[in-house]
Design a protein around this motif. Structure first.
Motif, short mmCIF file in Angstrom:
data_model
loop_
_atom_site.label_atom_id
_atom_site.label_comp_id
_atom_site.label_asym_id
_atom_site.label_seq_id
_atom_site.Cartn_x
_atom_site.Cartn_y
_atom_site.Cartn_z
N ALA A 361 -41.83 -46.13 19.20
CA ALA A 361 -41.93 -45.04 18.26
C ALA A 361 -43.45 -45.29 17.62
CB ALA A 361 -40.88 -45.18 17.22
N THR A 366 -40.47 -40.48 18.56
CA THR A 366 -40.09 -41.62 19.22
C THR A 366 -40.71 -41.13 20.89
OG1 THR A 366 -37.77 -40.39 19.88
CG2 THR A 366 -37.80 -42.08 18.00
N HIS A 367 -40.82 -42.11 21.68
CA HIS A 367 -41.39 -41.90 22.93
C HIS A 367 -40.48 -42.32 23.94
CE1 HIS A 367 -45.43 -40.66 21.20
NE2 HIS A 367 -44.92 -41.14 20.42
N GLU A 368 -40.42 -41.88 25.10
CA GLU A 368 -39.79 -42.05 26.38
C GLU A 368 -40.97 -42.04 27.35
OE1 GLU A 368 -36.45 -41.25 29.80
OE2 GLU A 368 -35.97 -40.91 27.60
#
Length: 684
Positions: A361, A366-368
């Motif tokens: 994050a 939030t990151h993928e």
């Protein structure tokens, strides 16, 4: 209002109108408690901006398809060039991916099996989708348009097919360490059947292995008028071994090897069309497909930044063609010898991929984050085995090496109701000529491309969302373009821009506590220029609409999908003739006895397609106008949990119930008439 506009308005109304029911529900503050909502046979993927359809293991079992083409053709915007026959079963998505009646692939559709990329080069009137046994797979994911395809290729403008094979854990329950599943089936139209054996072994928590052996045989089928459609029968032995070993909770090793083979004897060289001069050349043909990979995974439970995989991938597709009479009959007085009659085509790809997925994050976002690196070599040979000719590759199928490397990144970012997904891929290649007439050995052609996409999805409410995608693709030259040294096509990449806009609805409790409606409407527009895959075509413009809906109420479920597309070429009003016809498909079914018994009825209607009349019925029968038709099918399944039949799977599927005579637009053959498939399976 034009016809496309009218259709878009109708489809949009169908997709959007249920939202009012959601608004009413939001004003009702009554708590209805926990309600169990069932699933339709094919769920609509409303949580993503990607145009994707997922065919799960349950649907694969229910449909009892004899070929993977029979599964894929039920997806909106997808059509089969060669009917349901596995031989040269070219797949067309949104009008791209194959030239009906000529080549099996143009690089605009990617095929991936457990992460291994397939379908490398064109083979004149023989190339197509790899021949695959449907029983191998637990899931087929069909991505229409560029979508999430940049992980695998730069040029998949039409779409990506992702096949996932079965695992040992699919057949083991609780503390089971070994399971044996045997299946037998019979198909009436073609008087053939299948036997498949699956062995699953898991001696401990670290090791699991799966072995598969199958044999399928089917004779020439009959169309709805009772006429035999020649050269549609086939036999196909297949095998697979797959296993995973967990060194500990973080480290694992996975491997797979699969084999599919389909021989034919004394059939026309032209696998697409029966009736032109290439059909006068009779050959023996054996098609073999091999897929393998070995991967190392590292995913520590205490570190969300690391989910790493290193893979060694291998793929080989081979078509061996032989003939004792290697002549094409031009007319009753002229016969021409050809090197097509005795040629061994082989395409291999060996490559390495390194991938990592990180979860983190940055403030409220939030990151993928997926990052990857790929490097490898594609090699194609088309060795002429006829001593009459000089050694080397066939003139119709240049050979050589394609050395390439690529780097790619995808970041799925979520901020509240907003999801943004940028994708980027860089690919560099060097094509090297080997054993080709008129092109010196070692001649090199270099190219590179930056491609990518940006997708956005915003949830306006808990149920209603809007989404859009903008993508740029480059389809880099392939070895087939090595026909003439310094030709324009070997120096030209095909370029495309695709736009997509859509709305989705995911509404629970629409008219009852235990119902759910899911719908997704997508508009897309694709412009392709510097075209080299299609004759007399430099530019293509395509616009279309796709609708997917599902509704569940208690034990009842229904699915609906529809698609429509129009296109022009060369910046004129001339129609682009390789688009699939307009269609609408609807199914309704019910699950009973705690899901032990299920039944579903399906109807498919295709509208008449006469916008692009093609007078060359001999060489391009797929693009000849087609009539409207409606066909019906039914599936029945019984998997009792108690009694003498406990543990058995009993299924019946009925295709083309009314024995309709029809030919889908783009198909080169009449479709099968009525067919009944019965199967019995048991896991011991």
């Amino acid at each position: 209002m034009t016809a496309p506009s009218r259709a878009a308005f109708v489809l949009a109304s169908l997709a959007i109108s249920p939202a009012h029911a959601q608004d009413a529900a939001e004003f009702d503050g009554t708590y209805i408690g926990s309600v169990s909502i069932g699933e339709s046979r094919r769920g609509v993927q409303t949580d993503t901006a990607t145009s994707v359809t997922v065919i799960n293991e349950e649907e694969i079992e229910e449909r009892q398809a004899n070929t993977v083409g029979e599964l894929i053709e039920t997806v909106p915007g997808v059509s089969l060039v060669n009917g349901i026959s596995p031989h040269s079963a070219a797949i067309n998505i949104r009008g791209l991916g194959s030239q009906p009646g000529s080549y099996g692939t143009d690089g605009m559709v990617s095929v991936v099996i457990d992460g291994v990329q397939k379908g490398q080069e064109e083979i004149y009137r023989n190339g197509g989708l790899p021949e695959l046994e449907p029983e191998l797979f637990e899931q087929v994911e069909v991505i229409r348009g560029p979508g999430d395809g940049f992980r695998y290729a730069s040029g998949a403008v039409g779409g990506t097919l992702i096949f996932e094979t079965r695992d040992a854990s699919d057949f083991l329950e609780g503390d089971d360490t070994f399971a044996l599943r045997q299946k037998l089936s019979y198909t009436s139209n073609g008087n053939g059947g299948l036997t498949s054996t699956i062995m699953a072994w898991k001696p401990d928590d670290r090791l699991e292995l799966l072995g598969f052996f199958g044999y399928r045989a089917l004779g020439d089928y009959e169309d709805g008028d009772g006429d035999t459609v020649k050269n549609t029968g086939f036999e196909q032995p297949s095998a697979m071994i797959k296993g995973t070993y967990h060194f500990n909770d973080a480290h694992s090793l996975t491997g797979l090897y699969s084999y599919n083979r389909s021989p034919q004897t004394d059939v026309p060289y032209d696998a697409y069309i029966d009736g032109n001069i290439f059909s006068t050349l009779l050959v023996d043909r054996t098609i073999t497909d091999e897929t393998a990979f070995l991967s190392y995974g590292y995913a520590p439970a205490d570190n969300d930044l690391i989910d790493f995989e290193a893979r060694l991938n291998y793929s080989q597709e081979r078509i061996e063609i032989t003939s004792d009479d290697p002549y094409i009959v031009i007319n009753p007085f002229v016969r021409a010898r050809t090197d097509l009659a005795n040629t061994d085509y082989k395409t291999t790809r060996t490559y390495v991929t390194l991938e990592n997925t990180a979860l983190f994050a940055t403030g409220p976002v939030t990151h993928e984050l997926l990052t990857g690196l790929e490097a490898g070599r594609r090699t194609r040979t088309a060795k002429v085995t006829d001593s009459y000719y000089d050694s080397g590759n066939s003139l119709s199928a240049p050979g050589g090496d394609d050395d390439y490397w690529a780097a790619y990144v995808t970041d799925k970012m979520e901020l509240g109701r907003l999801t943004l997904t940028p994708q980027l891929r860089y690919e560099s290649q060097v094509l090297v000529s080997r054993d080709n007439a008129g092109i010196k050995d070692g001649t090199e052609y270099k190219d590179k491309a930056w491609t990518g996409a940006f997708a956005a999805r915003y949830a306006l409410t808990d149920a209603f969302a809007v989404f859009g995608t903008l993508a740029y693709n480059e389809n880099l030259p392939i070895l087939d373009n090595l026909t003439v040294e310094d030709s324009g096509s070997i120096n030209t990449s095909e370029k495309a821009v695709t736009q997509e806009l859509g709305v989705s609805l995911d509404q629970l409790g629409l008219v009852a506590q235990d119902d759910a409606l899911r719908a997704k409407l997508t508009w897309y527009q694709t412009r392709i220029w510097d075209v080299t895959s299609y004759v007399d075509t430099d530019q293509i413009e395509i616009e279309g609409y796709e609708l997917e809906m599902s509704y569940v109420h208690g034990d009842w479920f229904s699915d609906l999908n529809a698609s429509m597309a129009r296109g022009t070429i060369n910046d004129t009003s001339a129609d682009y003739k390789y688009l699939p016809g307009d269609s609408l498909q609807f199914s309704v079914g019910r699950r009973m006895m705690d899901d032990q018994f299920s039944v579903a009825v399906e109807a498919l209607h295709a509208w008449k397609q006469d916008r692009t009349p093609d007078s060359d019925a001999v060489n391009y029968p797929g693009t000849v106008p087609s009539d409207a038709y409606t066909i019906y099918g039914m599936t029945v399944g019984y998997t009792p949990e108690q009694g003498a039949l406990a543990g058995y799977e009993l299924r019946a599927s009925f295709d083309n119930l009314l024995d309709e005579e029809y030919r889908p637009y783009l198909s080169t053959r009449e479709a099968p008439g009525r067919s009944v498939t019965l199967s019995i399976a048991k896991t011991f």
